[in-house]
Design an enzyme around this catalytic site. Structure first.
Site, PDB file in Angstrom:
ATOM      1  N   LYS A   1       5.277   4.938  -1.719  1.00 52.89           N
ATOM      2  CA  LYS A   1       4.564   4.583  -0.529  1.00 52.89           C
ATOM      3  C   LYS A   1       5.828   4.448   0.601  1.00 52.89           C
ATOM      4  O   LYS A   1       6.148   2.423  -0.183  1.00 52.89           O
ATOM      5  CB  LYS A   1       3.103   4.015  -0.644  1.00 52.89           C
ATOM      6  CG  LYS A   1       2.785   3.740   0.676  1.00 52.89           C
ATOM      7  CD  LYS A   1       1.049   3.565  -0.158  1.00 52.89           C
ATOM      8  CE  LYS A   1       0.085   3.784   1.300  1.00 52.89           C
ATOM      9  NZ  LYS A   1      -1.282   3.672   0.479  1.00 52.89           N
TER      10      LYS A   1
ATOM     11  N   LYS B   1       4.213   3.748  -6.354  1.00 52.53           N
ATOM     12  CA  LYS B   1       3.392   4.923  -5.567  1.00 52.53           C
ATOM     13  C   LYS B   1       3.864   5.630  -4.659  1.00 52.53           C
ATOM     14  O   LYS B   1       3.156   6.675  -4.357  1.00 52.53           O
ATOM     15  CB  LYS B   1       2.399   3.864  -4.782  1.00 52.53           C
ATOM     16  CG  LYS B   1       2.014   3.358  -5.706  1.00 52.53           C
ATOM     17  CD  LYS B   1       1.264   2.045  -5.060  1.00 52.53           C
ATOM     18  CE  LYS B   1       0.274   1.775  -4.094  1.00 52.53           C
ATOM     19  NZ  LYS B   1       0.183   1.143  -3.715  1.00 52.53           N
TER      20      LYS B   1
HETATM   21  N1  C2G Z   1      -9.196   1.458   3.647  1.00 56.07           N
HETATM   22  C1  C2G Z   1     -10.147   2.326   4.485  1.00 56.07           C
HETATM   23  N2  C2G Z   1      -9.843   2.279   5.169  1.00 56.07           N
HETATM   24  C2  C2G Z   1      -9.116   2.859   6.303  1.00 56.07           C
HETATM   25  C3  C2G Z   1      -8.174   2.730   5.092  1.00 56.07           C
HETATM   26  C4  C2G Z   1      -8.170   1.911   4.425  1.00 56.07           C
HETATM   27  O1  C2G Z   1     -11.429   1.492   3.522  1.00 56.07           O
HETATM   28  N3  C2G Z   1      -9.546   3.256   7.443  1.00 56.07           N
HETATM   29  C5  C2G Z   1      -9.333   1.129   2.259  1.00 56.07           C
HETATM   30  C6  C2G Z   1      -8.620   1.578   1.494  1.00 56.07           C
HETATM   31  O2  C2G Z   1      -9.408   2.549   0.761  1.00 56.07           O
HETATM   32  C7  C2G Z   1      -7.913   0.777   0.097  1.00 56.07           C
HETATM   33  C8  C2G Z   1      -7.395  -0.339   1.270  1.00 56.07           C
HETATM   34  O3  C2G Z   1      -8.342  -0.180   2.288  1.00 56.07           O
HETATM   35  O4  C2G Z   1      -9.158   0.248  -0.945  1.00 56.07           O
HETATM   36  C9  C2G Z   1      -5.706  -0.523   1.181  1.00 56.07           C
HETATM   37  O5  C2G Z   1      -5.748   0.885   1.753  1.00 56.07           O
HETATM   38  P1  C2G Z   1      -3.866   0.914   1.109  1.00 56.07           P
HETATM   39  O6  C2G Z   1      -3.417   0.076   1.765  1.00 56.07           O
HETATM   40  O7  C2G Z   1      -3.967   2.320   1.845  1.00 56.07           O
HETATM   41  O8  C2G Z   1      -4.304   1.041  -0.434  1.00 56.07           O
HETATM   42  P2  C2G Z   1      -3.872   2.035  -1.993  1.00 56.07           P
HETATM   43  O9  C2G Z   1      -2.277   2.559  -0.851  1.00 56.07           O
HETATM   44  O10 C2G Z   1      -4.316   3.051  -1.869  1.00 56.07           O
HETATM   45  O11 C2G Z   1      -3.302   1.417  -2.668  1.00 56.07           O
HETATM   46  O12 C2G Z   1      -4.073   0.374  -7.633  1.00 56.07           O
HETATM   47  C10 C2G Z   1      -4.781   0.703  -5.830  1.00 56.07           C
HETATM   48  C11 C2G Z   1      -3.541   1.167  -4.830  1.00 56.07           C
HETATM   49  O13 C2G Z   1      -2.762   0.766  -4.988  1.00 56.07           O
HETATM   50  C12 C2G Z   1      -4.448   1.618  -3.856  1.00 56.07           C
END
Ligand code: C2G
Length: 169
Positions: free
Chosen positions: A63, A61
């Site tokens: 990340k 990803k």
């Molecule tokens: N999130 C949120 N509000 C924030 C930060 C994050 O609602 N201030 C939500 C994101 O939208 C996501 C979840 O928390 O739905 C997890 O965020 P991340 O760990 O950043 O997930 P991500 O890296 O976007 O992985 O296949 C899907 C991916 O694995 C999603």
């Protein structure tokens, strides 16, 4: 007549069946934005399954994470809104997971708006409003700005604290 009965039975089944929600994420440096999302997802149904991205998948990803997968998964598993944690290892597994766990809803933050519409063939797809003002990258940036303070400035700060301590005693 038969179709009407079939439809009634289907509606009744959908009503009675436990509603299963599934979501996926990295959840690095767990914060209130993550908690708000999980709390709201659980309120959509009866069972919440969370796919936590493995360290290997996060590399795919693009990340970088501070907290390793096993700790991130344990934190998520300890949250009262979460019923099951699975490993998210690739982009392709969502369809299989939705079928395997008989999920009714796939939901994720709206930073992914539209990206998972193809799952509408298998379940309801919902994009949830993100929590404003907090994100893992912002937390990392504030950590970095603290770490960028020079040793000299830190020494000055500590000498002022030391002076204050002696003056106040
Ligand atoms: N999130 C949120 N509000 C924030 C930060 C994050 O609602 N201030 C939500 C994101 O939208 C996501 C979840 O928390 O739905 C997890 O965020 P991340 O760990 O950043 O997930 P991500 O890296 O976007 O992985 O296949 C899907 C991916 O694995 C999603």
């Amino acid at each position: 007549m038969l179709n009407a009965l079939k439809q009634k039975l289907t509606n009744y089944w959908n009503l009675m069946k436990n509603k299963t929600i599934i979501t996926y994420g990295t959840f690095d440096m767990f914060h209130i934005g993550h908690l708000n999302l999980l709390k709201r997802l659980k309120a959509l149904g009866d069972e919440l399954i969370v796919g936590v991205s493995t360290d290997e998948f996060n590399k795919i990803k693009g990340k970088k994470t501070l907290i390793p997968y096993d700790q991130r998964a344990e934190i998520i598993a300890s949250i009262k809104y979460v019923d099951k944690v699975i490993a998210e290892e690739n982009w392709e597994q969502k369809k299989l997971d939705i079928e395997k766990y008989n999920c009714d809803v796939f939901a994720i933050g709206n930073d992914w708006e539209g990206k998972f519409d193809f799952l509408k063939d298998y379940c309801e797809v919902i994009y949830m409003e993100r929590t404003k003002g907090v994100s893992t990258s912002e937390l990392k940036n504030s950590l970095n700005s603290f770490l960028s303070i020079s040793k000299k400035d830190l020494e000055i700060a500590f000498s002022i604290i030391e002076k204050l301590r002696t003056d106040l005693n």
